[in-house]
Design an enzyme around this catalytic site. Structure first.
Site, PDB file in Angstrom:
ATOM      1  N   CYS A 143       0.139   2.876   6.300  1.00  0.00           N
ATOM      2  CA  CYS A 143       0.494   1.514   6.717  1.00  0.00           C
ATOM      3  C   CYS A 143       0.456   0.605   5.495  1.00  0.00           C
ATOM      4  O   CYS A 143      -0.248   0.881   4.519  1.00  0.00           O
ATOM      5  CB  CYS A 143      -0.479   1.013   7.780  1.00  0.00           C
ATOM      6  SG  CYS A 143      -2.210   0.954   7.234  1.00  0.00           S
ATOM      7  N   CYS A 189       0.809  -1.225   0.000  1.00  0.00           N
ATOM      8  CA  CYS A 189       0.000   0.000   0.000  1.00  0.00           C
ATOM      9  C   CYS A 189       0.841   1.273   0.000  1.00  0.00           C
ATOM     10  O   CYS A 189       0.301   2.362  -0.202  1.00  0.00           O
ATOM     11  CB  CYS A 189      -0.936   0.003   1.202  1.00  0.00           C
ATOM     12  SG  CYS A 189      -1.890  -1.519   1.372  1.00  0.00           S
ATOM     13  N   HIS A 245      -9.554   2.316  -1.779  1.00  0.00           N
ATOM     14  CA  HIS A 245      -8.122   2.076  -1.597  1.00  0.00           C
ATOM     15  C   HIS A 245      -7.583   1.106  -2.650  1.00  0.00           C
ATOM     16  O   HIS A 245      -7.408  -0.076  -2.370  1.00  0.00           O
ATOM     17  CB  HIS A 245      -7.892   1.530  -0.183  1.00  0.00           C
ATOM     18  CG  HIS A 245      -6.505   1.086   0.101  1.00  0.00           C
ATOM     19  ND1 HIS A 245      -5.378   1.747  -0.377  1.00  0.00           N
ATOM     20  CD2 HIS A 245      -6.023   0.024   0.839  1.00  0.00           C
ATOM     21  CE1 HIS A 245      -4.293   1.116   0.054  1.00  0.00           C
ATOM     22  NE2 HIS A 245      -4.652   0.071   0.769  1.00  0.00           N
TER      23      HIS A 245
END
Length: 434
Positions: free
Chosen positions: A411, A92, A382
């Protein structure tokens, strides 16, 4: 011979609308979406035919055919073919890490400009067969005669054809990210009601950002889509409270589909440059990338899969002589509402700050009115590799409009965290004057 590091300018960024997987982008590939985001950036900053020193980024969920996604995306735009593409991945944190690498080269004088980009789709996942069947296919390709190829399938069993979908669990633990975050929520005693309230605020802020026109130059259309399709303007706390938990069905579970990010398709890109390059191209500077940090933690031993950003931010503050309160905006990626709240609680906890961060006192609390003021991942979605570029572009615009300093915290899977500090030109000018 040592050189003085140059300031790294963020010119701005764009993204395509983010869409829930399996919906409006179901037929698009990572290359399609990355190309759309890059093309939108080219149009916005009048880069048609221009050479950019590097385009760096990638995707998390990829096919074998996506062997150099960034370069193929460049060749699908009107950027000069001399623009190289580098494909990389840090879960990510991919596009934020890409921006960090570009920024280091700009600061050192190695390059003048670069684009950080990320794309992801879980609507188009790579489906593979068993290793045994894959070996048969590889061996067959090397055979020259029909009989030799036929012999490759000796002993074949239909079970070899059962497809193996991508795994969403951590290889080291066998737990999904949601299951890991449930453990964090229990450890940090994050109640369901607080998670739902954070999700509610994310949707409300994101919806307002569209209504006010704030998103007009940050989002470019793609495949007939003009805005994110996960935002719920009519979201209700009462409705959120009725949803079943998603990752743990026990009485103590708190994470639901609504207070977690949905699987999402999308892409984003952000343009960075030296001040000289920006001036030569007549492009205003929205913000400066001051510094960045990434680190991992021992999540396998219980440190918390998504807690590494607490460490990255702490190190970043130390290096820059700042406190956690020295920011006008905080952009904390909302992988899960519980993850954001656990991060904030950890910074306030004396024991955690002493034992994990090596601090004599807690980092303290932040002004929550400065957190994710235009919504974040729970509301807009996301697409893993795209989130860092989305956040950087959004924060750069906020600083351009309002001045000040901003903190990014992201994160990632694998127990890693990526953090960055951005400042507006106005803040820089004030520092110089002081």
């Amino acid at each position: 011979m040592s050189k003085t590091l140059r300031r790294v300018a963020i010119i701005g960024g764009v993204r395509i609308p983010f869409c829930r997987s399996g919906t409006l982008y179901a037929d698009l590939s990572n290359l399609d979406m990355m190309t759309a985001a890059l093309s939108g950036l080219v149009d916005r900053f009048n880069l048609k035919g221009a050479h950019v020193d590097e385009v760096v980024g990638g995707a998390v969920v990829t096919h074998a055919k996506d062997w150099n996604l960034a370069r193929e995306a460049v060749l699908s735009t009107t950027l000069a073919p001399s623009t190289p593409g580098i494909t990389m991945m840090q879960a990510c944190g991919t596009s934020l890490q890409a921006a960090m690498g570009i920024a280091a080269k700009i600061a050192a004088g190695q390059i003048e400009s670069g684009i950080a980009v990320g794309s992801d789709t879980t609507s188009d996942p790579p489906i593979v067969f068993s290793k045994k069947f894959a070996r048969r296919m590889t061996e067959m390709a090397s055979k020259k005669t029909v009989m030799e190829r036929f012999k490759v399938f000796s002993g074949f069993r239909p079970g070899e054809l059962v497809p193996q979908p991508p795994q969403t669990s951590e290889p080291r633990t066998g737990l999904s990210m949601g299951q890991h975050c449930e453990l964090m929520a229990k450890k940090w005693e994050i109640p369901r009601v607080e998670q739902d309230e954070l999700a509610y605020e994310s949707h409300k802020h994101a919806a307002e950002a569209y209504v006010s026109g704030y998103m007009d130059d940050l989002v470019v259309p793609c495949a007939g889509v003009f805005r994110d399709n996960n935002i719920r303007e009519d979201i209700s706390l009462d409705k959120l409270a009725t949803l079943k938990t998603a990752f743990d069905k026990s009485d103590t579970a708190t994470l639901t589909a609504a207070n977690s990010t949905p699987l999402t398709d999308g892409a984003a890109a952000v343009l960075l440059a030296s001040e000289e390059w920006a001036a030569e191209h007549g492009l205003p500077i929205q913000a400066y990338l001051v510094d960045a940090q990434h680190i991992g933690n021992d999540f396998v031993s219980g440190d918390g899969l998504l807690m590494a950003p607490t460490i990255a931010v702490s190190k970043l503050l130390d290096r820059n002589g700042l406190t956690l309160q020295d920011f006008d905006f905080y952009e904390i990626h909302e992988a899960f509402a519980a993850q954001v709240l656990a991060t904030l609680k950890a910074w306030e906890d004396p024991e955690y700050c002493k034992n994990v961060l090596g601090k004599d006192a807690p980092l303290g609390s932040i002004d929550r009115t400065k957190l994710n003021v235009k919504g974040s991942s729970i509301a807009v979605g996301h697409p893993f590799a795209a989130t860092g570029a989305r956040i950087m572009a959004n924060l750069a615009k906020l600083l351009d409009q309002n001045g000040g300093r901003g903190l990014i915290s992201v994160c990632t899977a694998g127990g890693m965290g990526v953090a960055a500090i951005l400042e507006s030109p106005k803040a820089k000018a004030m520092d110089v004057a002081a």
